[in-house]
Design an enzyme around this catalytic site. Structure first.
Site, PDB file in Angstrom:
ATOM      1  N   ARG A 103       4.935   8.399   1.576  1.00  0.00           N
ATOM      2  CA  ARG A 103       5.376   7.779   0.239  1.00  0.00           C
ATOM      3  C   ARG A 103       6.870   7.268   0.385  1.00  0.00           C
ATOM      4  O   ARG A 103       7.611   7.724   1.043  1.00  0.00           O
ATOM      5  CB  ARG A 103       5.346   8.928  -0.860  1.00  0.00           C
ATOM      6  N   GLY A 104       6.982   6.091  -0.196  1.00  0.00           N
ATOM      7  CA  GLY A 104       8.315   5.515  -0.543  1.00  0.00           C
ATOM      8  C   GLY A 104       8.683   4.876   1.178  1.00  0.00           C
ATOM      9  O   GLY A 104       9.984   4.711   1.208  1.00  0.00           O
ATOM     10  N   ARG A 105       7.742   4.532   2.118  1.00  0.00           N
ATOM     11  CA  ARG A 105       7.892   4.158   3.223  1.00  0.00           C
ATOM     12  C   ARG A 105       8.959   5.064   4.156  1.00  0.00           C
ATOM     13  O   ARG A 105       9.483   4.795   5.250  1.00  0.00           O
ATOM     14  CB  ARG A 105       8.741   2.707   3.519  1.00  0.00           C
ATOM     15  N   MET A 106       8.740   6.456   3.727  1.00  0.00           N
ATOM     16  CA  MET A 106       9.640   7.499   4.360  1.00  0.00           C
ATOM     17  C   MET A 106       8.609   8.150   5.438  1.00  0.00           C
ATOM     18  O   MET A 106       8.427   9.504   5.568  1.00  0.00           O
ATOM     19  CB  MET A 106      10.224   8.597   3.650  1.00  0.00           C
ATOM     20  N   HIS A 146       0.746  -1.044   0.229  1.00  0.00           N
ATOM     21  CA  HIS A 146       0.186  -0.088  -0.204  1.00  0.00           C
ATOM     22  C   HIS A 146       0.827   1.214   0.111  1.00  0.00           C
ATOM     23  O   HIS A 146       1.731   1.492   0.770  1.00  0.00           O
ATOM     24  CB  HIS A 146      -0.905  -0.067   1.200  1.00  0.00           C
TER      25      HIS A 146
END
Length: 215
Positions: free
Chosen positions: A192-195, A11
């Protein structure tokens, strides 16, 4: 569902975040703000939270309970004191809480120490519960083995007969609330981007200190 199916479950989180400037001075005020957002969003069971405890042997365990109060000094939930978590909190009152609000891409992690509420506080909350829940608290030997569902139903029926003529049911002596006084409260916002944004309050002798953690 196989391992590959799980690996491919992803996700992408939104890129609206959480900045230090958005934080309240103390985590309890900040928590109430986020809880108000969750309730306004119509998320089911907004006060459902995981409580993690540790046994005398050092084995962790967790379960879902309902957060019932948020006073200025902590987080309150109720339970059977003779349950597994109740017994573990006697030996080690340190515990951790987690409130996962997936629909808002948020979670709150809490670490603290639990203490029991007074009998008066327990009775006040117990009296506000539906009568069926009150009877259930008397009927259930929480976390203890039972022979069958029929045994549980029989225990409930017996309690229902016992209190049939009682308008007010007293709180069981083995049932009540815990106040978890936090030492650490982390607010997590998906990015976003797991950041992800992770801003954590830590209690110090001078008050609360805020740090940003890497995701």
């Amino acid at each position: 569902m196989g391992t590959e199916d799980l690996r491919n479950l992803r996700h992408e989180y939104a890129d609206h975040g959480l900045a230090e400037a958005e934080l309240s001075d103390d985590p309890m005020t900040m928590f109430r703000r986020w809880m108000a957002d969750v309730i306004a969003a119509g998320i089911g069971e907004p006060n459902a939270m995981v409580v993690a405890t540790v046994s005398a042997a050092g084995r962790p365990s967790s379960r879902m309970v309902l957060l019932k109060e948020v006073p200025d000094d902590g987080f309150v939930f109720y339970s059977n004191y003779d349950s597994a978590k109740g017994r573990e909190l006697v030996g080690n009152p340190a515990c951790a809480l987690l409130l996962p609000w997936h629909d808002l891409e948020r979670q709150v992690r809490i670490e603290g120490v639990a203490s029991r509420l007074s009998t008066e506080q327990n009775q006040a909350y117990f009296s506000s519960r539906p009568r069926g829940s009150q009877l259930g608290a008397w009927a259930s030997p929480q976390s203890q083995p039972v022979a069958s569902r029929a045994e549980l139903d029989a225990r409930y029926d017996a309690v229902e007969r016992r209190f049939a003529d009682e308008e007010v049911i007293e709180v069981p002596p083995y049932w009540g609330g815990y106040l978890v006084r936090p030492d650490v409260v982390e607010f997590w916002q998906g990015r976003r981007g797991r950041m992800h944004d992770r801003l954590v309050y830590r209690r110090t002798n001078e008050g609360w200190r805020v740090q940003r953690l890497a995701p």
